[in-house]
Each structure stands twice: as C-alpha cells, then as structure tokens.
Design a protein around this motif. Structure first.
Motif, PDB file in Angstrom:
ATOM      1  N   ALA A 674     -35.820  23.145 -10.561  1.00  0.00           N
ATOM      2  CA  ALA A 674     -35.858  21.700 -10.326  1.00  0.00           C
ATOM      3  C   ALA A 674     -34.464  21.111 -10.415  1.00  0.00           C
ATOM      4  N   GLY A 675     -34.257  20.049  -9.662  1.00  0.00           N
ATOM      5  CA  GLY A 675     -33.007  19.296  -9.718  1.00  0.00           C
ATOM      6  C   GLY A 675     -33.296  17.817  -9.859  1.00  0.00           C
ATOM      7  N   VAL A 676     -32.500  17.122 -10.667  1.00  0.00           N
ATOM      8  CA  VAL A 676     -32.666  15.692 -10.905  1.00  0.00           C
ATOM      9  C   VAL A 676     -31.356  14.984 -10.576  1.00  0.00           C
ATOM     10  N   LEU A 677     -31.466  13.901  -9.820  1.00  0.00           N
ATOM     11  CA  LEU A 677     -30.327  13.047  -9.512  1.00  0.00           C
ATOM     12  C   LEU A 677     -30.647  11.637 -10.000  1.00  0.00           C
ATOM     13  N   GLN A 678     -29.796  11.097 -10.868  1.00  0.00           N
ATOM     14  CA  GLN A 678     -29.929   9.720 -11.338  1.00  0.00           C
ATOM     15  C   GLN A 678     -28.787   8.907 -10.763  1.00  0.00           C
ATOM     16  N   GLN A 679     -29.130   7.841 -10.050  1.00  0.00           N
ATOM     17  CA  GLN A 679     -28.130   7.013  -9.373  1.00  0.00           C
ATOM     18  C   GLN A 679     -28.246   5.574  -9.842  1.00  0.00           C
ATOM     19  N   ARG A 680     -27.192   5.059 -10.507  1.00  0.00           N
ATOM     20  CA  ARG A 680     -27.173   3.654 -10.897  1.00  0.00           C
ATOM     21  C   ARG A 680     -26.882   2.788  -9.670  1.00  0.00           C
ATOM     22  N   LEU A 681     -27.634   1.701  -9.515  1.00  0.00           N
ATOM     23  CA  LEU A 681     -27.439   0.773  -8.414  1.00  0.00           C
ATOM     24  C   LEU A 681     -26.586  -0.416  -8.809  1.00  0.00           C
ATOM     25  N   ASP A 682     -26.466  -0.681 -10.109  1.00  0.00           N
ATOM     26  CA  ASP A 682     -25.630  -1.780 -10.576  1.00  0.00           C
ATOM     27  C   ASP A 682     -24.232  -1.255 -10.891  1.00  0.00           C
ATOM     28  N   HIS A 683     -23.344  -2.146 -11.239  1.00  0.00           N
ATOM     29  CA  HIS A 683     -21.972  -1.771 -11.593  1.00  0.00           C
ATOM     30  C   HIS A 683     -21.576  -2.423 -12.909  1.00  0.00           C
ATOM     31  N   GLN A 684     -22.483  -2.360 -13.879  1.00  0.00           N
ATOM     32  CA  GLN A 684     -22.263  -3.013 -15.160  1.00  0.00           C
ATOM     33  C   GLN A 684     -22.365  -2.003 -16.300  1.00  0.00           C
ATOM     34  N   PRO A 685     -21.816  -2.337 -17.467  1.00  0.00           N
ATOM     35  CA  PRO A 685     -21.990  -1.454 -18.633  1.00  0.00           C
ATOM     36  C   PRO A 685     -23.460  -1.362 -19.008  1.00  0.00           C
ATOM     37  N   THR A 686     -23.772  -0.381 -19.848  1.00  0.00           N
ATOM     38  CA  THR A 686     -25.147  -0.188 -20.300  1.00  0.00           C
ATOM     39  C   THR A 686     -25.321  -0.840 -21.666  1.00  0.00           C
ATOM     40  N   THR A 687     -25.945  -1.997 -21.703  1.00  0.00           N
ATOM     41  CA  THR A 687     -26.315  -2.740 -22.917  1.00  0.00           C
ATOM     42  C   THR A 687     -25.106  -3.361 -23.632  1.00  0.00           C
ATOM     43  N   PHE A 688     -24.044  -2.570 -23.859  1.00  0.00           N
ATOM     44  CA  PHE A 688     -22.858  -3.079 -24.543  1.00  0.00           C
ATOM     45  C   PHE A 688     -21.626  -2.821 -23.689  1.00  0.00           C
ATOM     46  N   VAL A 689     -20.601  -3.644 -23.880  1.00  0.00           N
ATOM     47  CA  VAL A 689     -19.425  -3.622 -23.018  1.00  0.00           C
ATOM     48  C   VAL A 689     -18.677  -2.294 -23.091  1.00  0.00           C
ATOM     49  N   ASP A 690     -18.813  -1.554 -24.184  1.00  0.00           N
ATOM     50  CA  ASP A 690     -18.087  -0.291 -24.323  1.00  0.00           C
ATOM     51  C   ASP A 690     -18.787   0.895 -23.665  1.00  0.00           C
ATOM     52  N   ASN A 691     -19.986   0.719 -23.140  1.00  0.00           N
ATOM     53  CA  ASN A 691     -20.771   1.840 -22.615  1.00  0.00           C
ATOM     54  C   ASN A 691     -20.539   2.004 -21.113  1.00  0.00           C
TER      55      ASN A 691
END
Length: 707
Positions: A674-691
């Motif tokens: 199996a192969g998994v691809l995760q693609q973020r569509l936004d361009h923002q940090p995750t929950t906190f600014v340092d992430n």
C-alpha cells in the motif's frame, strides 16, 4: 466540499431528504442483524436507541484511512477538533476549548481510562496500542459523566481492540516514508480448547515538523516501541477471564524553550527531551448468571513515567531568598523588577508598598554586589503517575421491556514530581452509577441514569441524564436528551506546587550547590467542579435497502465554573470564573453503494461563545470530512479522504489523503502492498505558528504479510 459556504441548516436539509423513504421502508425488515454499540450507556443498544450521538469507526475504515495514530483517525468524527502542539504532541478536543490542553475528553482502551489525572492530559502519540490491533473506535459525542465519571465532560472515546479469538495466525507489517517515517508491527495469535491469545510488538518513528516560525529546525521527533499481550480464557459455560498486559517505551524530543530572566545570561542547552515509559495491566472476570443477568469485575493498574532533565543558566540572584519572598507577595511586581533589573540605576527599587520595596532593595543590593554572575545547573522536570482501578458492573433484564445496568468503581491516583508537586500527591475516587432503559411501547423508549462520585481532593457530585427515543422502527429513531456533567479539577490545576530545584550548580549559589528558583506557583486548593448542561435533538437511521446510515444532531451545551488558565509557571492562578456555550448542528453519513463502493461524509457547524477567548481557540465554525473507498477487484482497492476546518487556533486546515493498495495471494498467505499520499491544500501552519513542514505533501508505503 467548501467549508466556508456550508450552512448550519445542512443537517436539517439532510434529515428531510432522507426521511421520505421511512414511510416506504418495509415494515418487515431484512434479516441483517442490527448493529450494537456499548459505549453510550454500558448497555448493548442499536444506534437508533442510543441516548445521544455515536460515531463508530470500524477496522476497515481505520485501515483504508492510512492513519498512523488514533488522533488522526478521529478526524472522521464530526465536531472533533484535531490539532498539534508539536509533531509528537497531538491535541484532541470535541467542539473545542483550549488549543494546548485536552482536559474535557475521556479516553478509554477496552474500558480502561488513559486520561492522566495528575497533569490533565492524554498522551495521544504514546497510547500503548497499535493501530493494527484495534477492532473499532466508538465515540460518544456529548457529555457522559453518567456512565464514565468526571472528565467525560464533552465526549468519550473508547478504543476497542480485537478479540484474541479473531487474531489467530501471524501478521507482519513495515511502513517507510518521508519525514523519517519508520513503523513496524508483528503479531502472533494462537488458540486452544478454552482460550485464545494474541501477542503483538509494534513501533513508530518520525521526524515531526521541519521548522519553526524563524525557519530553524524544530526539535519534535519521536520514537516508541510497544508490547501487547491479550488473553481470553473460558472457565466454564458461564464464566470467562480476559486479561491484558501493555508496555511502551520511547522518546519524544522537546525544543529548548527556557529563556533566562536576567540580562547578560545566555541559554544553556538545546533540548529538554522526554523519555517515556508506560505500563498497564488489567484483569476482568465475566459471569453470565442467566440469559437475563450478567456481571463483571475488572481491575487494572497503570504507571506513566516521563523522565525529563535539562540544563539552565541564570544569574545568582535567581536564588535569592528575598526575591523568593517578594514573588510570593507580588508576582507582577517581582517579574517587572527581575526583567528590568539593569535599568534601575538609582538608589531604590520601583515604587511599591514598604514591605515589597524593602525586599526589592535587598535583591537590588545583591545584584550590584556580585549576584549577577551566571550560574548553571540541572533541572529535573520528570513526572510519574500511577493509577489503580477496580470496577463492578451488573446488567439485569428485569422484563422484556425493562433493563438496568448499575455498578461501583474505586480509583486511586498518585502523581509524583519534584517540580510540579514538590513530592507526591494522591487522590481517591468512589463512584456509583446506574442506567435504566424502559421500552414503554413499540415505539417509545425512555432512559434515565445518574452517577454519584466522591473524590478526596474535590468532594462529591451527582450528575443525571434523561432521554426519550421515538423508534419509527428498530432501525430509525428520533431522540431528545438532557444531561448534566461535571469535570473535577485535576491535581495540577488545584494543588500544583510548582518550582524548579536546580542541582549541580556551578558555581554555588549563596554557598549552596542546590537551590530553588525564585518563581514559585501554588494552586488555589479550593477549586470547584466545572458543570455542563447539555440539550440535544437528533435522528439516527439505517436504510437497509440502500445500506445507508445517517445521524443528525442539534445541540446546545453550556459550561459554567470553567477553569481556563494556561498551565504555566508564571502567575498561574486557576479559578472557576469562566463560562462557555457551544451550539450548532452535526451530521454523518455512511453509504455502502453496491458491493464495491463506500461513501462517507461528516460535517459540523459550531457556534462557540466563551468568556475567555482561549476557550474558543480550538473551535472551528465549519469542519468536516468526506471519503470514498472502492474495491476494484483482483486485489486492488483505493481510498480518497478530504479533511478540513476553517480555523483551528486561527489557522485553516485542509488535506487530501489518498491510499492505493494491492493484495497478492501467496498460497494460504497474503501480502498487501500500500501507498499513502497526504497533500495539504492550505498554506498555513498547523495549529501553532511554529508548526511548519518544508513540503505540503508526504508519502509513505507499507507491506503487510498475513500467514
């Protein structure tokens, strides 16, 4: 799906769309058995009869999602807010509240709570159960103190592992991918005449986020290994014993965040990493007295060990007895003095009352007479928590229309930390609970329950729940629910005694090689419980011919006496001064289209209003998920998922996950690639600014062999 354009009326529209087939639904239902859930009331019930909203994530859904963690799977639950403090610290809240703490969610593994009472947290990445061992996850979406006591304030997550009888044979799996992903799993299941056993070993590793807000490397990777042994043994026709042993060891990186208070001092280290070890054991005796009467007794023991030591440097005056006494009188005044001590060039300290100013002048004199020299030493921020739990539950069918579940529970918690508690703190809890289900007629189901709870540190409470379900037929039901719930302040919030003892000081401070830092925080010791009142209207239905399951919920929840202050050693003054209200609508849809396709949809609209803005930080007004799973035949299958929310702690989150797998028969064995691809569509940090991630996509691959 566009989250921004979704309407709070969406669940009502869905209900109207799907209600028309009810009138035409065959009264003589097909022979397909009704599904059963356990978490809502401790009674086996069909989803239409539950006094609340349930989400069940089955093993097939867990596997096709490609998720590596329980927290990631919970993105499939409407209204569940999933964030990250760092790459190895997930935060999970139902409907919201603080972005950095998850204090109001009860989490169970086979009925055993893994909520740590000492520091008010759930270590999601450190839960000692492998994803491959999970049979299903039942989530009760709403307050359930009635069944599970304090901390089941907003929802209950019950992770149910596979029965050893369903785990025979050998399974081996390896996963490798970007961001340092390196996981493994191996299990062996065997059976004998009266029993079954499963032994599994598993591990996870990844690098977390890539960089912080300044582009520097973010220290938040993790590594862990797990051991699980589950045994089920029949003693005779009426009795059985189930027992488990679980262990986990690993390490979680932590960025070095200590900033010296006094000017001219540089930071001393580059990490404050945590070495984590967890141990748990449980034993359950089941007795079927007759077909209408059963009971069980379950005992469990758990131990959490977090070893965390780091090195710090600050000026010698940090350990001044006068500065310590001044802090206890007025933390704000003391911090202002310490932060700006170089600027006070005159003869006296800043204005204050005579006692404070006298102490400040003494501290200033020490600073000018040489106490500004830099000292470095070791800080031990380790914590150890232990829990012993004993529970008796009795389930009785009084008649064909009346069922009762009741029980008693005893729990002992101990927290040990030199930093947080200046030693050891313990607590004991007694509980008595009951839930009555009365089928008043073919269509009307009335349910009521209550939990009495008494804790050594807080006191006693009584929380009720009443519900009316109108069953159109056994697969379709309307519900109206009123419930109350409480959350007891945890040891940290109420009884913290937080100060840093610095050892191995070089050079010595005031002639001592070990001393306590001047900042000290004490809990109020008299906090009351948070109190929640919840009102819910809903519909749950299963259209057998279409194989379509639908749930719709309208809710209004109010929390009073809310403890909202952040857990930090800087003027932490916990109080019951805050309130919050959450209202809105949720819906979920699971549709098996033919034999090859499965579609899934969730959506939540939440309007949060809180007296403290921090309590609405982790609440997205619009959130949801969609999924399409397909079996293409000849061993091929695929899954496509979308997850999104409009704002978690101010940041948008949108991601598409794709999984493609091929099963290959090897005689009696099978191999799945199996192969998994995760693609973020936004361009923002995750929950906190340092992430931050360097790339908005990640790929990983797995190979699983079943013998």
């Amino acid at each position: 799906m566009s989250l921004g354009s979704a309407s709070p009326r969406s669940p009502l529209v869905l209900a109207l769309v799907f209600s028309s087939p009810l009138l035409a639904d065959d009264l003589f239902l097909d022979s397909e058995p009704l599904p059963q859930v356990l978490t809502a009331t401790r009674l086996k019930q069909s989803p239409a009869a539950v006094p609340g909203s349930m989400t069940v994530i089955d093993s097939a859904l867990i596997k096709t999602s490609g998720a590596r963690d329980i927290s990631e799977v919970l993105r499939l639950v409407p209204g569940m807010m999933i964030g990250n403090i760092s790459g190895n610290q997930a935060t999970v809240n139902y409907h919201g509240t603080s972005a950095s703490e998850a204090r109001r969610l009860q989490v169970l593994i086979d009925g055993r709570s893994v909520y740590r009472a000492g520091l008010a947290t759930v270590d999601w990445s450190d839960i000692p159960v492998a994803m491959e061992d999970i049979e299903r996850i039942e989530v009760f979406r709403g307050p359930n103190t009635v069944s599970y006591g304090a901390n089941a304030l907003m929802a209950v997550v019950n992770v149910i592992t596979r029965n050893p009888a369903d785990s025979h044979g050998t399974r081996m799996k390896v996963t490798r991918g970007q961001r340092g992903i390196s996981d493994f799993y191996a299990s062996q299941g065997v059976g004998w005449r009266d029993g079954d056993m499963r032994l599994s070993l598993s591990g996870q590793q990844d690098d977390g986020f890539d960089s912080d807000r300044n582009g520097a490397d973010y220290r938040d990777s993790r590594r862990l290994n797990r051991f699980n042994l589950a045994v089920s043994q029949a003693l005779d026709e009426r009795q059985s014993i189930d027992w488990q042993l679980n262990a986990k060891e690993g390490s979680n990186q932590r960025p070095y965040t200590y900033r010296p208070v006094f000017s001219g001092v540089t930071r001393a280290g580059d990490n404050s990493d945590v070495s984590a070890k967890d141990y748990a054991g449980s034993l359950r005796w089941n007795l079927d007295i007759n077909p209408d009467h059963s009971l069980y007794i379950q005992g469990s023991a758990q131990h959490w060990d977090r070893q965390q030591t780091w090195r710090a440097c600050d000026a010698e005056v940090s350990f001044s007895p006068q500065l310590t006494e001044l802090w206890q009188l007025n933390p704000n005044y003391t911090e202002r003095l310490a932060r700006n001590i170089e600027s006070f060039t005159g003869p006296g300290a800043p204005p204050g009352d005579p006692a404070q100013q006298a102490l400040a002048n003494q501290a200033l004199a020490q600073w000018r007479n040489g106490a500004r020299q830099t000292l470095c030493g070791d800080i031990d921020q380790s914590t150890r928590e232990t829990r012993y739990d004993l529970e008796l539950q009795d389930t009785l069918s009084l008649s064909d229309s009346l069922r009762l579940v009741s029980g008693l529970n005893y729990r002992y918690d101990r927290a040990d930390s030199e930093t947080y508690f200046n030693g050891t703190l313990d607590d004991t809890t007694w509980r008595a609970f009951g839930q009555l289900e009365w089928r008043a007629s073919e269509h009307w189901l009335l349910q009521g329950g209550a939990m009495f709870e008494d804790t050594q540190l807080i006191g006693s409470s009584l929380t009720p729940r009443v519900a009316v379900n109108y069953l159109i037929n056994p697969r379709h039901g309307l519900r109206a629910v009123y419930s109350e719930a409480i959350r007891s302040p945890d040891m940290f919030e109420n009884s913290v005694n937080w100060s840093y003892r610095v050892t191995n000081l070089q050079p010595a401070a005031y002639g001592q090689s070990s001393a306590r830092y001047f900042v000290k925080t004490r809990g109020p010791g008299d906090l009351d419980q948070e109190h929640m009142r919840s009102r819910e209207l809903g519909y749950n239905g299963y259209f057998a011919q279409e194989r379509l399951a639908v749930d719709v919920k309208l809710f209004h929840d109010e929390i009073t006496g809310m403890i909202s202050e952040p857990l930090r050693n800087n003027q932490f003054i916990a109080s019951n001064a805050n309130t919050a209200r959450f209202s809105g609508a949720e819906t979920q849809l699971d549709w098996r289209v033919g034999t090859a396709d499965r579609l899934r949809f969730t959506y939540a609209y939440i309007n949060a209003d809180a007296s403290n803005p921090q309590d609405a930080q982790q609440t997205a007004r619009h959130s949801g998920s969609t999924g399409w799973m397909r079996d293409w035949g000849k061993g091929w299958n695929s899954a496509l998922f979308y997850y999104g929310d409009d704002a978690l702690n101010g940041y948008r989150f949108e991601r598409i996950d794709t999984r493609i797998a091929k099963r290959i028969r090897l005689g009696k064995a099978s191999l799945e690639l199996a192969g998994v691809l995760q693609q973020r569509l936004d361009h923002q940090p995750t929950t906190f600014v340092d992430n931050h991630y360097d790339e908005r996509r990640v790929m990983y691959f797995s190979a699983e062999l079943a013998l």
